[in-house]
Design a protein around this motif. Structure first.
Motif, PDB file in Angstrom:
ATOM      1  N   ASP A  11      -1.893 -21.267  71.818  1.00 56.62           N
ATOM      2  CA  ASP A  11      -1.794 -19.869  71.382  1.00 56.62           C
ATOM      3  C   ASP A  11      -1.853 -19.761  69.871  1.00 56.62           C
ATOM      4  O   ASP A  11      -2.528 -18.886  69.318  1.00 56.62           O
ATOM      5  N   ALA A  12      -1.113 -20.641  69.170  1.00 57.69           N
ATOM      6  CA  ALA A  12      -1.108 -20.629  67.713  1.00 57.69           C
ATOM      7  C   ALA A  12      -2.502 -20.909  67.164  1.00 57.69           C
ATOM      8  O   ALA A  12      -2.976 -20.234  66.238  1.00 57.69           O
ATOM      9  N   ALA A  13      -3.177 -21.910  67.741  1.00 58.49           N
ATOM     10  CA  ALA A  13      -4.538 -22.240  67.308  1.00 58.49           C
ATOM     11  C   ALA A  13      -5.492 -21.092  67.604  1.00 58.49           C
ATOM     12  O   ALA A  13      -6.386 -20.779  66.809  1.00 58.49           O
ATOM     13  N   SER A  14      -5.301 -20.455  68.768  1.00 62.25           N
ATOM     14  CA  SER A  14      -6.142 -19.334  69.156  1.00 62.25           C
ATOM     15  C   SER A  14      -5.991 -18.172  68.182  1.00 62.25           C
ATOM     16  O   SER A  14      -6.972 -17.567  67.751  1.00 62.25           O
ATOM     17  N   LYS A  20      -6.497  -4.321  72.736  1.00 59.75           N
ATOM     18  CA  LYS A  20      -7.351  -3.436  73.519  1.00 59.75           C
ATOM     19  C   LYS A  20      -8.817  -3.521  73.125  1.00 59.75           C
ATOM     20  O   LYS A  20      -9.686  -3.162  73.917  1.00 59.75           O
ATOM     21  N   ASN A  21      -9.095  -3.975  71.909  1.00 61.68           N
ATOM     22  CA  ASN A  21     -10.468  -3.923  71.411  1.00 61.68           C
ATOM     23  C   ASN A  21     -11.030  -5.263  70.963  1.00 61.68           C
ATOM     24  O   ASN A  21     -12.094  -5.302  70.358  1.00 61.68           O
ATOM     25  N   SER A  22     -10.327  -6.346  71.228  1.00 62.06           N
ATOM     26  CA  SER A  22     -10.805  -7.654  70.799  1.00 62.06           C
ATOM     27  C   SER A  22     -10.590  -8.680  71.894  1.00 62.06           C
ATOM     28  O   SER A  22      -9.479  -8.833  72.402  1.00 62.06           O
ATOM     29  N   LEU A  23     -11.661  -9.376  72.252  1.00 64.76           N
ATOM     30  CA  LEU A  23     -11.569 -10.403  73.283  1.00 64.76           C
ATOM     31  C   LEU A  23     -10.617 -11.512  72.866  1.00 64.76           C
ATOM     32  O   LEU A  23      -9.815 -11.991  73.667  1.00 64.76           O
ATOM     33  N   ASN A  24     -10.692 -11.913  71.600  1.00 66.57           N
ATOM     34  CA  ASN A  24      -9.798 -12.958  71.101  1.00 66.57           C
ATOM     35  C   ASN A  24      -8.338 -12.529  71.152  1.00 66.57           C
ATOM     36  O   ASN A  24      -7.468 -13.255  71.643  1.00 66.57           O
ATOM     37  N   ILE A  25      -8.051 -11.345  70.610  1.00 64.38           N
ATOM     38  CA  ILE A  25      -6.671 -10.873  70.553  1.00 64.38           C
ATOM     39  C   ILE A  25      -6.140 -10.590  71.951  1.00 64.38           C
ATOM     40  O   ILE A  25      -4.970 -10.850  72.256  1.00 64.38           O
ATOM     41  N   LYS A  26      -7.006 -10.077  72.817  1.00 67.18           N
ATOM     42  CA  LYS A  26      -6.576  -9.828  74.195  1.00 67.18           C
ATOM     43  C   LYS A  26      -6.191 -11.135  74.874  1.00 67.18           C
ATOM     44  O   LYS A  26      -5.176 -11.207  75.583  1.00 67.18           O
ATOM     45  N   ALA A  27      -7.006 -12.174  74.655  1.00 65.76           N
ATOM     46  CA  ALA A  27      -6.697 -13.476  75.244  1.00 65.76           C
ATOM     47  C   ALA A  27      -5.365 -13.992  74.716  1.00 65.76           C
ATOM     48  O   ALA A  27      -4.540 -14.508  75.474  1.00 65.76           O
ATOM     49  N   ALA A  28      -5.154 -13.841  73.403  1.00 64.36           N
ATOM     50  CA  ALA A  28      -3.891 -14.304  72.806  1.00 64.36           C
ATOM     51  C   ALA A  28      -2.707 -13.532  73.373  1.00 64.36           C
ATOM     52  O   ALA A  28      -1.645 -14.108  73.655  1.00 64.36           O
ATOM     53  N   PHE A  29      -2.879 -12.219  73.547  1.00 63.56           N
ATOM     54  CA  PHE A  29      -1.805 -11.396  74.110  1.00 63.56           C
ATOM     55  C   PHE A  29      -1.469 -11.835  75.528  1.00 63.56           C
ATOM     56  O   PHE A  29      -0.301 -12.004  75.886  1.00 63.56           O
ATOM     57  N   HIS A  54      -2.005 -14.717  76.808  1.00 60.23           N
ATOM     58  CA  HIS A  54      -1.391 -16.042  76.719  1.00 60.23           C
ATOM     59  C   HIS A  54       0.100 -15.925  76.447  1.00 60.23           C
ATOM     60  O   HIS A  54       0.922 -16.631  77.050  1.00 60.23           O
ATOM     61  N   ASN A  55       0.463 -15.039  75.525  1.00 59.90           N
ATOM     62  CA  ASN A  55       1.872 -14.893  75.189  1.00 59.90           C
ATOM     63  C   ASN A  55       2.679 -14.311  76.347  1.00 59.90           C
ATOM     64  O   ASN A  55       3.825 -14.698  76.577  1.00 59.90           O
ATOM     65  N   VAL A  56       2.082 -13.368  77.066  1.00 61.91           N
ATOM     66  CA  VAL A  56       2.766 -12.807  78.229  1.00 61.91           C
ATOM     67  C   VAL A  56       2.992 -13.893  79.276  1.00 61.91           C
ATOM     68  O   VAL A  56       4.084 -14.024  79.845  1.00 61.91           O
ATOM     69  N   SER A  57       1.948 -14.697  79.530  1.00 64.46           N
ATOM     70  CA  SER A  57       2.097 -15.761  80.521  1.00 64.46           C
ATOM     71  C   SER A  57       3.052 -16.840  80.009  1.00 64.46           C
ATOM     72  O   SER A  57       3.766 -17.471  80.800  1.00 64.46           O
ATOM     73  N   ASP A  58       3.062 -17.053  78.686  1.00 65.51           N
ATOM     74  CA  ASP A  58       4.022 -17.997  78.105  1.00 65.51           C
ATOM     75  C   ASP A  58       5.446 -17.548  78.390  1.00 65.51           C
ATOM     76  O   ASP A  58       6.324 -18.361  78.690  1.00 65.51           O
ATOM     77  N   ALA A  59       5.680 -16.234  78.260  1.00 62.22           N
ATOM     78  CA  ALA A  59       7.018 -15.711  78.533  1.00 62.22           C
ATOM     79  C   ALA A  59       7.400 -15.972  79.990  1.00 62.22           C
ATOM     80  O   ALA A  59       8.526 -16.391  80.288  1.00 62.22           O
ATOM     81  N   THR A 118       6.200 -12.298  69.955  1.00 59.95           N
ATOM     82  CA  THR A 118       4.803 -12.512  69.574  1.00 59.95           C
ATOM     83  C   THR A 118       3.877 -11.587  70.349  1.00 59.95           C
ATOM     84  O   THR A 118       2.925 -11.027  69.790  1.00 59.95           O
ATOM     85  N   ALA A 119       4.143 -11.420  71.641  1.00 58.91           N
ATOM     86  CA  ALA A 119       3.308 -10.530  72.458  1.00 58.91           C
ATOM     87  C   ALA A 119       3.362  -9.102  71.930  1.00 58.91           C
ATOM     88  O   ALA A 119       2.339  -8.409  71.863  1.00 58.91           O
ATOM     89  N   VAL A 120       4.542  -8.671  71.520  1.00 52.48           N
ATOM     90  CA  VAL A 120       4.692  -7.331  70.952  1.00 52.48           C
ATOM     91  C   VAL A 120       3.927  -7.228  69.641  1.00 52.48           C
ATOM     92  O   VAL A 120       3.282  -6.215  69.349  1.00 52.48           O
ATOM     93  N   MET A 121       3.953  -8.298  68.840  1.00 55.61           N
ATOM     94  CA  MET A 121       3.283  -8.299  67.538  1.00 55.61           C
ATOM     95  C   MET A 121       1.769  -8.147  67.659  1.00 55.61           C
ATOM     96  O   MET A 121       1.134  -7.479  66.837  1.00 55.61           O
TER      97      MET A 121
END
Length: 316
Positions: free
Chosen positions: A53-56, A143-152, A154-159, A134-137
């Motif tokens: 997630d950090a690298a992403s 909503k508008n970025s494939l990269n950021i959506k993937a990171a979001f 990831h953080n939800v699933s991490d939780a 992190t997910a909140v951040m």
């Protein structure tokens, strides 16, 4: 050929992304130490996921900066696909991590190790809090970025994974159920692989220049053919310049030889494409040859290789 695009990802300030990267790196270090000391494979699995997630996030931040650069002589279409390339790298790494975790889980099952449940619960509890923060951040830009959506995601699933690790720690303390650690590891691996394989096809299609997922090629051809003044069309190509910008190229056979009339036809086609299909870029070339606008015929032409040059400077 400069074009301005508002990708919506600016809702997420770069400073917030940098903070999210730093927090996840610190969490990864803490989880790896906790996993080694306690002997918990699920804790190490969660740490590797957090590191990804950090690298992403770091790569997404770097790609965003590149993607903002205007078009130049080297990249005449602009640098918008930098984020898509970053997504491909991140998702490929994610799949490799998921497969590695499955391998480790099976190896640990064949050679079980003692696990300190209290350390597992403590570190996973801290991880849960940081994952949620992190997910909140990063939510604003998801909503508008494939990269950021993937990171979001990831953080939800991490939780959720952290919750699973805590459950495993409790089961170990109460019932000496050490197999719970292995089961949770496999569950985390399944999440990682699901995320990777669910986003990879879309990423690859964009890089391959495929027709956007929500568009029907035949419907676009029929809609252009129905525009007043269009006799037929061929050599139709539809693709995504980047994650947010769609483009179309076509040879139009007008029902008139007047260039002024053809300019009016192009204006009508572009207005229709933008309103009906969200295609903002359309390169339309006049063609006096006889060609069919039947979808099957157009598909046949689109599948052939043609040696011709295109001028994109008339995209007004």
């Amino acid at each position: 050929m400069g074009h301005g695009h508002d990708h919506g990802a600016d809702d997420l300030p770069d400073g917030r992304l940098i903070a999210a990267v730093a927090v996840n790196v610190l969490l990864t270090v803490a989880q790896i130490i906790g996993g080694v000391v306690s002997g918990s494979l699920s804790l190490i699995a969660d740490a590797l996921h957090n590191l990804n997630d950090a690298a992403s996030l770091a790569l997404a931040l770097f790609a965003r900066k590149i993607g903002r650069r205007p078009a130049d002589k080297l990249m005449t279409f602009g640098y918008g696909r930098a984020e898509v390339v970053a997504a491909l790298i991140n998702l490929t790494t994610l799949v490799i991590v998921g497969l590695y975790l499955i391998y480790e889980a099976v190896a640990r099952f064949l050679n079980p190790q003692p696990i300190d449940g209290w350390i597992v619960i403590g570190v996973a509890g801290v991880a849960l809090v940081i994952d949620v923060v992190t997910a909140v951040m990063v939510h604003a830009g998801s909503k508008n970025s494939l990269n950021i959506k993937a990171a979001f995601l990831h953080n939800v699933s991490d939780a959720l994974a952290s919750v699973g690790v805590i459950v495993a720690g409790i089961l170990i303390l109460l019932y000496d159920l050490y197999v719970a650690d292995l089961v949770i590891t496999l569950v985390i691996s399944a999440y990682v692989l699901w995320q990777g394989f669910s986003l990879l096809p879309r990423t690859i299609r964009i890089l391959m220049g495929a027709t956007p997922d929500d568009l029907e090629y035949d419907r676009i051809v029929a809609a252009v053919a129905a525009v007043s003044g269009v006799k037929s069309l061929h050599h139709v190509h539809v693709w995504s310049l980047d994650e947010h910008t769609r483009s179309l190229e076509a040879h139009i056979v007008p029902d008139t030889g007047s260039m002024k009339a053809f300019e009016e036809i192009k204006t009508r086609i572009r207005a229709m494409l933008k309103s009906d299909f969200a295609i903002a870029h359309a390169t339309l070339e006049p063609c006096t040859g006889v060609a069919s606008s039947d979808p099957a015929s157009v598909r046949a032409h689109a599948g052939k290789t043609h040696d011709h040059s295109h001028s994109h400077g008339d995209e007004a």
